[in-house]
Design a protein around this motif. Structure first.
Motif, mmCIF file in Angstrom:
data_model
loop_
_atom_site.group_PDB
_atom_site.id
_atom_site.type_symbol
_atom_site.label_atom_id
_atom_site.label_comp_id
_atom_site.label_asym_id
_atom_site.label_seq_id
_atom_site.Cartn_x
_atom_site.Cartn_y
_atom_site.Cartn_z
ATOM 1 N N LYS A 29 0.849 -1.193 0.000
ATOM 2 C CA LYS A 29 0.000 0.000 0.000
ATOM 3 C C LYS A 29 0.882 1.239 0.000
ATOM 4 O O LYS A 29 1.802 1.373 0.804
ATOM 5 C CB LYS A 29 -0.917 0.003 1.226
ATOM 6 N N VAL A 30 0.562 2.164 -0.897
ATOM 7 C CA VAL A 30 1.349 3.384 -1.028
ATOM 8 C C VAL A 30 0.789 4.460 -0.109
ATOM 9 O O VAL A 30 -0.427 4.667 -0.031
ATOM 10 C CB VAL A 30 1.346 3.888 -2.488
ATOM 11 N N VAL A 31 1.684 5.127 0.619
ATOM 12 C CA VAL A 31 1.327 6.289 1.429
ATOM 13 C C VAL A 31 2.088 7.481 0.861
ATOM 14 O O VAL A 31 3.319 7.445 0.749
ATOM 15 C CB VAL A 31 1.695 6.083 2.913
ATOM 16 N N ALA A 32 1.377 8.531 0.485
ATOM 17 C CA ALA A 32 1.990 9.728 -0.095
ATOM 18 C C ALA A 32 1.482 10.959 0.646
ATOM 19 O O ALA A 32 0.307 11.031 1.012
ATOM 20 C CB ALA A 32 1.660 9.832 -1.588
ATOM 21 N N GLU A 33 2.372 11.903 0.885
ATOM 22 C CA GLU A 33 1.996 13.139 1.570
ATOM 23 C C GLU A 33 2.971 14.238 1.186
ATOM 24 O O GLU A 33 4.097 13.954 0.758
ATOM 25 C CB GLU A 33 2.004 12.935 3.084
ATOM 26 N N PRO A 34 2.569 15.506 1.304
ATOM 27 C CA PRO A 34 3.511 16.594 0.989
ATOM 28 C C PRO A 34 4.686 16.563 1.947
ATOM 29 O O PRO A 34 4.522 16.281 3.141
ATOM 30 C CB PRO A 34 2.666 17.858 1.191
ATOM 31 N N LYS A 35 5.874 16.847 1.436
ATOM 32 C CA LYS A 35 7.049 16.914 2.296
ATOM 33 C C LYS A 35 7.018 18.243 3.056
ATOM 34 O O LYS A 35 6.863 19.300 2.470
ATOM 35 C CB LYS A 35 8.347 16.833 1.488
ATOM 36 N N THR A 36 7.178 18.162 4.368
ATOM 37 C CA THR A 36 7.194 19.367 5.184
ATOM 38 C C THR A 36 8.604 19.697 5.585
ATOM 39 O O THR A 36 9.464 18.819 5.689
ATOM 40 C CB THR A 36 6.350 19.173 6.454
ATOM 41 N N GLY A 37 8.866 20.997 5.796
ATOM 42 C CA GLY A 37 10.212 21.425 6.188
ATOM 43 C C GLY A 37 11.038 21.713 4.966
ATOM 44 O O GLY A 37 11.087 20.945 4.020
ATOM 45 N N GLY A 38 11.733 22.830 4.992
ATOM 46 C CA GLY A 38 12.603 23.168 3.867
ATOM 47 C C GLY A 38 11.847 23.728 2.695
ATOM 48 O O GLY A 38 12.432 24.059 1.684
#
Length: 595
Positions: A536-545
């Motif tokens: 199962k793929v989990v995708a989310e926006p990268k936070t920080g930077g």
């Protein structure tokens, strides 16, 4: 011209090489073999890659080895592990019908303990890279006191790669009465120093002029703007459907990036550079030798020892800084008596380098035009038609379906059927090259290049070309790389056509990828309800930077060509190496060509 029989080799060796396919000795073999069989005088042989050097020194050495003794009698030094393995394999094939000789290759990137065990059993011939040989000497596992022949193969390359001190150390541990054989493509100052310090009155022979390339290699160059080099590379590949090429880049990073771009565009390609592990290099080379890869992107160092006789094209993505390196590159094609083509993709400022190369090689380079889209279309179509015509039909398997198939087509004329048949295969390819731009540098200013580039940078900014970086929970351990990730996303029905992706950075257990900000939620929604290889793929926006990055030029748009066109499908994993290149495609833009 002397024959192998007249050179004085033993009958069992002659039987082996004739079975391999040796017909007539090459120029360097005709000069070298009699010298080594009849005298102990040291020898300097100037010869290019692909001139038959391995047999030139290998056959006479094997002919004189005492097979009854287990002592190490010959040491062959070469620049890379691939070349060491290849030489050892060649030596074993030369002795197929002789009393067994033990030939042991030693090189870094493999277990030294395993190599020590082989040496302890006895090895009449050791083939190795300088660094590993030095290590074994210091461990007192490789004994050189009984050495009779030392071969320095591709001596110029070993010195260029920084092995000067290692060579000095090794040669100082060999007997003074040895016979030293130095093979080199060029006679640099460092090679001359080695000969002066460690060789005794050497005979010098050469095969053709110094630095002269293979006679059957034609040399071409294309002049394009720097931003169009990758597009020109794709055009060159597309106009040659049966290309089997090696593409040389200057740096490891560039090699990886160009390889990733080609794979993302659907070309059957992979790379070879110094950051790959031995297992990765072996896997890539195995696929390339079997022709499961159509294009190998490589650095000069990584390609040393690449022994493949059927390479059709050598493509210089950059002219090398050391112009003599061009000779080594072009020597990878036009081997075993076959014709070959060496190409260079250059900018206007490199024209003076072409003139210098012409002087160095004594050959004329032909200025070629990057093919127009119409020419590419015609070439690809006719190649496809030829493949269809030559396809063997399994009558027993297809016969039960013939009547039903014929009934479906009964309303179509022969002409309509051909049109639909070709259109099914080539519609997207035809659309891609429709009104395609002239990539040649001498094209008139203002010519529109959007059909190849997918719109210029300013146009895409106006369309909202900012990017958001996403985090995915899948990575290398899931057999993922940039090419397979993009191909998988393109196959998701919920991802619409036209979405652009930016930089992709595949790590061991996770991946960062950039997507157009305006399509962020669409892509996240599609990924988070999907599975990759059962996970199962989990995708989310990268936070920080800061997730947003500025837009970059799009160079990876590629026409779709289905696998039915006769090209072999690239393995899904695309190799087990890290993929960090700037692969940039539009979702739904197609998988490109597969061979």
């Amino acid at each position: 011209m002397l024959t192998f029989e007249e050179l004085g080799l033993k009958p069992d060796i002659l039987k082996a090489i004739l079975e391999i396919g040796f017909v007539e000795p090459t120029a360097i073999q005709q000069k070298t073999i009699p010298h080594l069989l009849n005298t102990k005088q040291d020898l300097i042989a100037l010869a290019q890659t692909g001139s038959g050097k391995t047999a030139a020194f290998g056959l006479p050495v094997i002919n004189q080895i005492d097979s009854e003794s287990k002592k190490t009698q010959s040491l062959v030094l070469c620049p890379t592990r691939e070349l060491a393995i290849q030489i050892a394999n060649d030596f074993n094939s030369y002795t197929k019908y002789s009393k067994k000789l033990d030939v042991v290759p030693v090189y870094g990137g493999a277990s030294i303990e395993t190599q020590i065990k082989s040496l302890n059993k006895g090895a009449q011939i050791v083939v190795g890279t300088p660094g590993r040989v030095v290590d074994l000497i210091k461990r007192k596992k490789l004994k050189l006191e009984d050495i009779e022949w030392v071969v320095l193969d591709e001596a110029d390359e070993m010195l260029n790669m920084g092995f000067k001190d290692d060579l000095d150390f090794i040669l100082s541990h060999t007997p003074d009465q040895r016979q030293t054989l130095l093979f080199s493509a060029t006679m640099s100052k460092e090679v001359l120093r080695i000969s002066n310090n460690y060789m005794n009155n050497p005979e010098e022979i050469s095969s053709g002029k110094r630095n002269q390339g293979a006679d059957k290699v034609e040399h071409f160059y294309f002049v394009v703007n720097g931003r169009d080099k990758y597009l020109a590379l794709k055009r060159i590949a597309d106009i040659n459907p049966d290309i089997y090429a090696i593409i040389f880049c200057r740096t490891k990073r560039e090699t990886q990036e160009i390889s990733d771009q080609l794979m993302a565009d659907g070309y059957n390609a992979d790379c070879l550079h110094g950051d790959l592990s031995q297992a990765q290099r072996d896997a890539v080379m195995g696929r390339y030798r079997k022709k499961n890869l159509q294009m190998l992107v490589a650095t000069d160092v990584a390609a040393r020892g690449l022994d493949v006789n059927e390479i059709t094209h050598v493509i210089n993505y950059n002219i090398p800084d050391d112009l003599e390196t061009y000779t080594h590159r072009s020597g990878r094609t036009g081997r075993a008596g076959k014709a070959g083509i060496s190409m260079a993709i250059i900018g206007p400022r490199d024209l003076n380098k072409i003139k210098q190369l012409e002087r160095i090689l004594g050959k004329t380079f032909t200025k070629a035009e990057v093919p127009a889209g119409d020419a590419v279309i015609e070439k690809q179509l006719m190649s496809f038609i030829e493949k269809v015509k030559s396809t063997e039909v399994e009558e027993k398997q297809i016969e039960p379906f013939i009547n039903n198939i014929a009934a479906e087509f009964e309303d179509l004329s022969r002409e309509d059927l051909i049109k639909k048949f070709v259109s099914l295969e080539f519609n997207k390819f035809l659309d891609y090259y429709k009104n395609s731009a002239d990539l040649n540098q001498n094209a008139k200013a203002g010519r529109d290049r959007d059909s190849d580039r997918g719109g210029d940078r300013s146009d895409r900014r106006r369309k909202g070309g900012d990017f958001t970086k996403l985090f995915l929970n899948i990575g290398e351990k899931d057999n993922l790389n940039a090419g397979t990730l993009l191909g998988w996303i393109n196959g998701l029905q919920s991802v619409p056509n036209g979405i652009e992706f930016g930089k992709i950075d595949v790590q061991r257990s996770f991946t960062f990828m950039e997507v157009e900000s305006q399509h962020e939620q669409t892509v996240l929604g599609a990924l988070n309800v999907s599975e990759f290889d059962g996970r199962k793929v989990v995708a989310e926006p990268k936070t920080g930077g800061g997730p947003r990055t500025s837009n970059r030029s799009d160079k990876s748009d590629r026409p779709d060509k289905k696998r039915g066109s006769g090209f072999k499908k690239r393995p899904a994993s695309g190799g087990d190496r890290k993929s960090g290149g700037r692969a940039r495609v539009k979702a739904g833009s197609g998988g490109g060509r597969r061979r």
